[in-house]
Write an enzyme that holds these catalytic residues in place. Structure first.
Site, PDB file in Angstrom:
ATOM      1  N   LYS A   6      47.038 -15.924 -26.513  1.00  0.00           N
ATOM      2  CA  LYS A   6      46.385 -14.699 -26.054  1.00  0.00           C
ATOM      3  C   LYS A   6      46.403 -14.671 -24.528  1.00  0.00           C
ATOM      4  O   LYS A   6      46.256 -15.703 -23.869  1.00  0.00           O
ATOM      5  CB  LYS A   6      44.950 -14.623 -26.563  1.00  0.00           C
ATOM      6  N   SER A  27      46.710   0.744 -13.953  1.00  0.00           N
ATOM      7  CA  SER A  27      45.281   0.778 -14.218  1.00  0.00           C
ATOM      8  C   SER A  27      44.754  -0.631 -14.414  1.00  0.00           C
ATOM      9  O   SER A  27      45.352  -1.434 -15.128  1.00  0.00           O
ATOM     10  CB  SER A  27      44.984   1.618 -15.465  1.00  0.00           C
ATOM     11  N   GLU A  63      47.243   9.425  -5.640  1.00  0.00           N
ATOM     12  CA  GLU A  63      46.894   9.163  -7.033  1.00  0.00           C
ATOM     13  C   GLU A  63      46.120   7.861  -7.202  1.00  0.00           C
ATOM     14  O   GLU A  63      45.764   7.490  -8.320  1.00  0.00           O
ATOM     15  CB  GLU A  63      48.158   9.136  -7.899  1.00  0.00           C
ATOM     16  N   GLU A 107      47.920   2.671  -5.322  1.00  0.00           N
ATOM     17  CA  GLU A 107      48.477   3.885  -5.899  1.00  0.00           C
ATOM     18  C   GLU A 107      48.074   4.029  -7.359  1.00  0.00           C
ATOM     19  O   GLU A 107      48.464   4.987  -8.022  1.00  0.00           O
ATOM     20  CB  GLU A 107      49.998   3.878  -5.776  1.00  0.00           C
ATOM     21  N   ALA A 131      54.424  -0.080 -11.383  1.00  0.00           N
ATOM     22  CA  ALA A 131      54.094   1.302 -11.723  1.00  0.00           C
ATOM     23  C   ALA A 131      53.824   1.432 -13.218  1.00  0.00           C
ATOM     24  O   ALA A 131      54.553   0.880 -14.055  1.00  0.00           O
ATOM     25  CB  ALA A 131      55.234   2.226 -11.306  1.00  0.00           C
TER      26      ALA A 131
END
Length: 348
Positions: free
Chosen positions: A308, A250, A214, A230, A273
């Site tokens: 921020k 991501s 993945e 991954e 993850a």
């Protein structure tokens, strides 16, 4: 937390080094380039190699792409590869030999052959991500159907499928895209790629990198050392040695949405993850599983102040997490160890 000391988020300037390569290209009758493959031994950097290639084919070596005769191809590629020249998988598709000379990698690519050379340089680890100009590449590359019979114009896939069935073969279409799979053109040593569809040509995978099923690595992006991938490494993202991009995570790129900041991940970092990252991480930092940090995310510091996330970009030794009681994103200096990579797993 005190003063945050970060690393630079600005990538190094593209190199002014010349580049050169000789390879085989698939072109249509009207001259559209579907692909160009440069064998590992027939490309490189520097004036010396460019001069040798130019002398071998009787060319000045001026920047640009040159179509080679069969005799020139034999000089540039060796005696065997010119046998591949001629009609391609369909009438009107031709396999030709080309030589490409790039005066300076800091110059924008001139044509599709030039783009393919630069993508090969990346995947052969001769150039790091951001080490050359890739300005305008999408406008120079054709959208191609990548098939088991080779590259094909998208509007001719049915025709190719019929020819393959007539030969008792089934045509596999791996994708319709401007970029092919890296492994069909470059197979770097010392890496594992569980699913070749997940790594585009132009990815930079250092030795010791493992890309699981993945995981995904885009062009002009990748790893600089032993890494577990991954999750998603988007275009332009660079991941340092010893870092783990966790399953389903991501890292934001710069291809869409107007984003300009180049994201980097330092050494020995862990992105948990299903986590997300829109700022750079310095060395030894961790993002908790399921925690998504964008540049505009409001982060609570240990002293109660709120900033921020962009103000923490590039800082080392931090742990980002979401407080399960309040729901707020928080950061604190990281202590202890997350365990690091499994050395045996990355001995590729």
């Amino acid at each position: 937390m005190g003063t945050v000391v970060g690393v630079s988020d600005t990538p190094a300037a593209p190199s002014a080094t010349p580049a050169w390569g000789a390879g085989l290209a698939t072109v249509t009758a009207d001259g559209q380039v579907l692909d160009t493959w440069f064998p590992r031994a027939s490309l490189g950097l520097g004036e010396e190699g460019a001069g040798k290639l130019a002398a071998a084919i009787g060319h000045s070596g001026a920047p640009g792409s040159v179509r080679l005769t069969a005799a020139q191809a034999a000089e540039a590629l060796g005696p065997a590869l010119p046998e591949a020249l001629g009609e391609g998988a369909l009438p009107g598709l031709d396999v030709i030999a080309v030589a490409v000379f790039v005066g300076a990698l800091s110059d924008a690519p001139a044509d599709a052959h030039d783009v393919y050379l630069r993508l090969h340089l990346l995947s052969n680890r001769l150039v790091r991500p951001h080490g050359q100009s890739l300005d305008g590449v999408f406008g120079l590359l054709a959208n191609v159907a990548w098939t088991s019979a080779g590259p094909c114009p998208v509007d001719r896939v049915d025709e190719l499928s019929a020819r393959e069935r007539a030969a008792r073969r089934h045509l596999h279409v791996y994708g319709i895209d401007k970029f092919p799979r890296m492994a069909d053109y470059v197979t770097p040593t010392g890496v594992r790629i569980a699913d070749a569809n997940r790594v585009r040509l132009g990815a930079h995978l250092a030795e010791g990198t493992t890309v699981m099923h993945e995981g995904f690595v885009n062009f002009n992006a990748g790893t600089l050392g032993h890494s577990m991938v991954e999750g998603r490494i988007s275009a332009g993202v660079v991941v340092g040695d010893g870092s783990d991009v966790g399953g389903g995570s991501s890292i934001m790129g710069t291809l869409s949405g107007g984003g300009k900041q180049v994201i980097s991940v330092g050494e020995n970092c862990l992105i948990g993850a299903n986590a997300g990252l829109g700022i750079s991480l310095g060395d030894g930092s961790v993002i908790e599983a399921g925690c998504y940090i964008t540049a505009g995310s409001k982060i609570r510091l240990p002293d109660g102040a709120v900033v921020k996330a962009a103000e923490l970009s590039g800082a080392s030794g931090l742990l980002f997490w979401r407080n399960s009681l309040t729901g707020s994103l928080e950061v604190k200096p990281r202590t202890g160890t997350w365990g690091g990579l499994n050395a045996a797993l990355h001995k590729n």
